[in-house]
Design a protein around this motif. Structure first.
Motif, PDB file in Angstrom:
ATOM      1  N   ILE A  40      32.112  51.812  38.669  1.00  0.00           N
ATOM      2  CA  ILE A  40      32.644  53.156  38.437  1.00  0.00           C
ATOM      3  C   ILE A  40      33.116  53.339  36.983  1.00  0.00           C
ATOM      4  CG2 ILE A  40      34.945  52.540  39.326  1.00  0.00           C
ATOM      5  CD1 ILE A  40      35.246  55.378  40.354  1.00  0.00           C
ATOM      6  N   CYS A  41      33.688  52.285  36.388  1.00  0.00           N
ATOM      7  CA  CYS A  41      34.206  52.435  35.014  1.00  0.00           C
ATOM      8  C   CYS A  41      33.060  52.726  34.051  1.00  0.00           C
ATOM      9  CB  CYS A  41      34.960  51.178  34.580  1.00  0.00           C
ATOM     10  SG  CYS A  41      36.481  50.948  35.500  1.00  0.00           S
ATOM     11  N   GLU A  42      31.949  52.029  34.238  1.00  0.00           N
ATOM     12  CA  GLU A  42      30.774  52.289  33.393  1.00  0.00           C
ATOM     13  C   GLU A  42      30.229  53.693  33.672  1.00  0.00           C
ATOM     14  OE1 GLU A  42      27.114  50.111  34.166  1.00  0.00           O
ATOM     15  OE2 GLU A  42      26.749  50.021  32.012  1.00  0.00           O
ATOM     16  N   ALA A  43      30.157  54.060  34.959  1.00  0.00           N
ATOM     17  CA  ALA A  43      29.595  55.372  35.327  1.00  0.00           C
ATOM     18  C   ALA A  43      30.420  56.505  34.724  1.00  0.00           C
ATOM     19  CB  ALA A  43      29.527  55.499  36.846  1.00  0.00           C
ATOM     20  N   GLN A  44      31.749  56.309  34.607  1.00  0.00           N
ATOM     21  CA  GLN A  44      32.607  57.382  34.102  1.00  0.00           C
ATOM     22  C   GLN A  44      33.043  57.130  32.659  1.00  0.00           C
ATOM     23  OE1 GLN A  44      35.725  58.424  36.903  1.00  0.00           O
ATOM     24  NE2 GLN A  44      34.275  58.542  38.595  1.00  0.00           N
ATOM     25  N   ALA A  45      32.443  56.132  32.030  1.00  0.00           N
ATOM     26  CA  ALA A  45      32.733  55.802  30.626  1.00  0.00           C
ATOM     27  C   ALA A  45      34.216  55.676  30.336  1.00  0.00           C
ATOM     28  CB  ALA A  45      32.075  56.827  29.698  1.00  0.00           C
ATOM     29  N   VAL A  46      34.947  54.997  31.219  1.00  0.00           N
ATOM     30  CA  VAL A  46      36.348  54.715  30.923  1.00  0.00           C
ATOM     31  C   VAL A  46      36.459  53.245  30.510  1.00  0.00           C
ATOM     32  CG1 VAL A  46      37.265  56.482  32.482  1.00  0.00           C
ATOM     33  CG2 VAL A  46      36.985  54.150  33.314  1.00  0.00           C
ATOM     34  N   THR A  47      37.486  52.933  29.738  1.00  0.00           N
ATOM     35  CA  THR A  47      37.623  51.581  29.193  1.00  0.00           C
ATOM     36  C   THR A  47      38.916  50.938  29.700  1.00  0.00           C
ATOM     37  OG1 THR A  47      38.898  52.348  27.328  1.00  0.00           O
ATOM     38  CG2 THR A  47      36.488  52.362  27.076  1.00  0.00           C
ATOM     39  N   GLN A  48      39.173  49.751  29.181  1.00  0.00           N
ATOM     40  CA  GLN A  48      40.394  49.032  29.553  1.00  0.00           C
ATOM     41  C   GLN A  48      41.648  49.807  29.114  1.00  0.00           C
ATOM     42  OE1 GLN A  48      42.053  45.130  27.905  1.00  0.00           O
ATOM     43  NE2 GLN A  48      40.376  44.463  29.243  1.00  0.00           N
ATOM     44  N   HIS A  49      41.441  50.701  28.165  1.00  0.00           N
ATOM     45  CA  HIS A  49      42.535  51.548  27.707  1.00  0.00           C
ATOM     46  C   HIS A  49      42.985  52.489  28.844  1.00  0.00           C
ATOM     47  CE1 HIS A  49      44.864  53.796  24.830  1.00  0.00           C
ATOM     48  NE2 HIS A  49      44.261  54.907  25.172  1.00  0.00           N
ATOM     49  N   ASP A  50      42.024  52.871  29.700  1.00  0.00           N
ATOM     50  CA  ASP A  50      42.340  53.779  30.820  1.00  0.00           C
ATOM     51  C   ASP A  50      42.637  53.012  32.107  1.00  0.00           C
ATOM     52  OD1 ASP A  50      41.471  56.287  29.384  1.00  0.00           O
ATOM     53  OD2 ASP A  50      39.606  55.121  29.347  1.00  0.00           O
ATOM     54  N   VAL A  51      41.842  51.961  32.350  1.00  0.00           N
ATOM     55  CA  VAL A  51      41.995  51.164  33.584  1.00  0.00           C
ATOM     56  C   VAL A  51      42.446  49.770  33.160  1.00  0.00           C
ATOM     57  CG1 VAL A  51      40.757  50.156  35.541  1.00  0.00           C
ATOM     58  CG2 VAL A  51      40.236  52.491  34.809  1.00  0.00           C
ATOM     59  N   GLN A  52      43.719  49.481  33.411  1.00  0.00           N
ATOM     60  CA  GLN A  52      44.261  48.217  32.907  1.00  0.00           C
ATOM     61  C   GLN A  52      43.898  47.038  33.807  1.00  0.00           C
ATOM     62  OE1 GLN A  52      46.008  51.122  33.028  1.00  0.00           O
ATOM     63  NE2 GLN A  52      45.936  51.468  30.823  1.00  0.00           N
ATOM     64  N   ILE A  53      43.697  47.325  35.109  1.00  0.00           N
ATOM     65  CA  ILE A  53      43.335  46.233  36.036  1.00  0.00           C
ATOM     66  C   ILE A  53      42.104  46.668  36.830  1.00  0.00           C
ATOM     67  CG2 ILE A  53      44.122  44.645  37.835  1.00  0.00           C
ATOM     68  CD1 ILE A  53      46.996  45.367  37.189  1.00  0.00           C
ATOM     69  N   LEU A  54      41.044  45.902  36.685  1.00  0.00           N
ATOM     70  CA  LEU A  54      39.822  46.198  37.440  1.00  0.00           C
ATOM     71  C   LEU A  54      39.538  45.009  38.348  1.00  0.00           C
ATOM     72  CD1 LEU A  54      37.153  47.778  37.951  1.00  0.00           C
ATOM     73  CD2 LEU A  54      36.165  46.476  36.066  1.00  0.00           C
ATOM     74  N   MET A  55      39.457  45.297  39.651  1.00  0.00           N
ATOM     75  CA  MET A  55      39.042  44.207  40.543  1.00  0.00           C
ATOM     76  C   MET A  55      37.755  44.590  41.253  1.00  0.00           C
ATOM     77  SD  MET A  55      41.408  44.219  43.945  1.00  0.00           S
ATOM     78  CE  MET A  55      40.028  43.720  44.957  1.00  0.00           C
ATOM     79  N   GLY A  56      36.970  43.588  41.526  1.00  0.00           N
ATOM     80  CA  GLY A  56      35.719  43.831  42.244  1.00  0.00           C
ATOM     81  C   GLY A  56      35.471  42.685  43.208  1.00  0.00           C
ATOM     82  N   THR A  57      34.771  42.973  44.273  1.00  0.00           N
ATOM     83  CA  THR A  57      34.427  41.893  45.203  1.00  0.00           C
ATOM     84  C   THR A  57      32.983  41.478  44.931  1.00  0.00           C
ATOM     85  OG1 THR A  57      33.573  43.350  46.889  1.00  0.00           O
ATOM     86  CG2 THR A  57      35.903  42.885  46.992  1.00  0.00           C
ATOM     87  N   LEU A  58      32.674  40.263  45.316  1.00  0.00           N
ATOM     88  CA  LEU A  58      31.308  39.760  45.148  1.00  0.00           C
ATOM     89  C   LEU A  58      30.562  39.787  46.483  1.00  0.00           C
ATOM     90  CD1 LEU A  58      32.285  36.730  42.870  1.00  0.00           C
ATOM     91  CD2 LEU A  58      31.527  39.018  42.171  1.00  0.00           C
ATOM     92  N   GLY A  59      31.284  40.172  47.535  1.00  0.00           N
ATOM     93  CA  GLY A  59      30.704  40.117  48.880  1.00  0.00           C
ATOM     94  C   GLY A  59      29.924  41.357  49.268  1.00  0.00           C
ATOM     95  N   LYS A  60      29.835  42.342  48.380  1.00  0.00           N
ATOM     96  CA  LYS A  60      29.109  43.562  48.751  1.00  0.00           C
ATOM     97  C   LYS A  60      27.819  43.647  47.925  1.00  0.00           C
ATOM     98  CE  LYS A  60      33.422  45.578  50.301  1.00  0.00           C
ATOM     99  NZ  LYS A  60      33.261  45.197  51.714  1.00  0.00           N
ATOM    100  N   GLY A  61      27.821  44.397  46.843  1.00  0.00           N
ATOM    101  CA  GLY A  61      26.597  44.558  46.070  1.00  0.00           C
ATOM    102  C   GLY A  61      26.050  43.236  45.522  1.00  0.00           C
TER     103      GLY A  61
END
Ligand SMILES: Cc1ncc(COP(=O)(O)O)c(C=O)c1O
Length: 223
Positions: A40-61
């Motif tokens: 989603i961050c890439e899709a909406q062109a937001v950076t670490q400046h906007d989203v300070q903590i990004l978590m993702g799971t490896l069990g889906k995609g």
């Protein structure tokens, strides 16, 4: 549960106004959204400046298991030293790490899989709308069909299973009362034929369970 996508710029602005950090759990966006599948961050062109903590799971995609947290060096150093479940849990097996790396490579270098997935989503939505199904506004791989009643959602899910189609019934407390649904999850491994088979199975079941079709549905989505 709705297949909808958060507006990260708006949430980030709100977080900044409140002097807060924004954390995104992109379990369902990783691999599926964004030009290189970064989510989603890439899709909406937001950076670490906007989203300070990004978590993702490896069990889906990614199709493996495990999860990750991304953020500033300070954040990661902090978690490495103070996150007890991380410190006291067995590390990811090397075989899973290797499989995850292979998935990452496919995700980044084979964008045609996302194109195919988006084509399937569009095909499903177009045909389902023509057949009069109760679609929600999702434009992602999660395409819920609102049923309303929990028992009926479960019954339809079981009927589909008998036909070799796996569609889970999502019921309260996971979703609000009266908004039980079939959570159809499309993947790049599906074909147009698979989607057509699902649509035809659902259409057959609509005679017995008319609530999956728009005109007959009396349940609105409650807040
Ligand atoms: C939004 C969200 N976050 C996190 C998870 C946890 O995923 P996992 O246990 O595969 O790491 C899920 C699983 O369904 C999820 O839907």
């Amino acid at each position: 549960m709705d297949g909808d996508v958060a507006d990260l710029s708006a949430l980030s602005q709100l977080a900044k106004q409140k002097d807060a950090w924004l954390m995104v759990d992109d379990a369902h966006g990783m691999a599926a959204l964004g030009h290189t599948g970064a989510g989603i961050c890439e899709a909406q062109a937001v950076t670490q400046h906007d989203v300070q903590i990004l978590m993702g799971t490896l069990g889906k995609g990614f199709g493996t298991a495990g999860a990750f947290v991304a953020g500033s060096t300070e954040l990661i150093d902090y978690l490495t030293n103070f996150a007890r479940p991380y410190i006291y849990t067995t590390a990811m097996p090397a075989s899973i790490a290797a499989a995850t790396l292979a998935s990452l490579n496919i995700i980044k270098t084979e964008p045609q899989r996302r194109t195919h997935l988006n084509d399937l989503i569009a095909h499903f939505r177009k045909e389902a709308a023509l057949l009069g199904f109760n679609l929600m506004t999702s434009h992602t791989a999660i395409q819920p069909l609102l049923v309303g009643d929990a028992e009926q959602a479960l019954a339809i899910s079981n009927e589909l299973k008998q036909q070799g189609i796996m569609v889970t019934a999502i019921r309260p407390p996971t979703v609000p009362q009266g908004t039980s649904r079939l959570r159809i999850t499309l993947s790049a491994a599906h074909s147009v034929d698979h989607v057509d088979r699902l649509l035809s199975a659902l259409n057959g079941l609509a005679d017995i369970y008319p609530s999956i079709k728009k005109l007959d549905n009396t349940h609105g989505v409650s807040s």
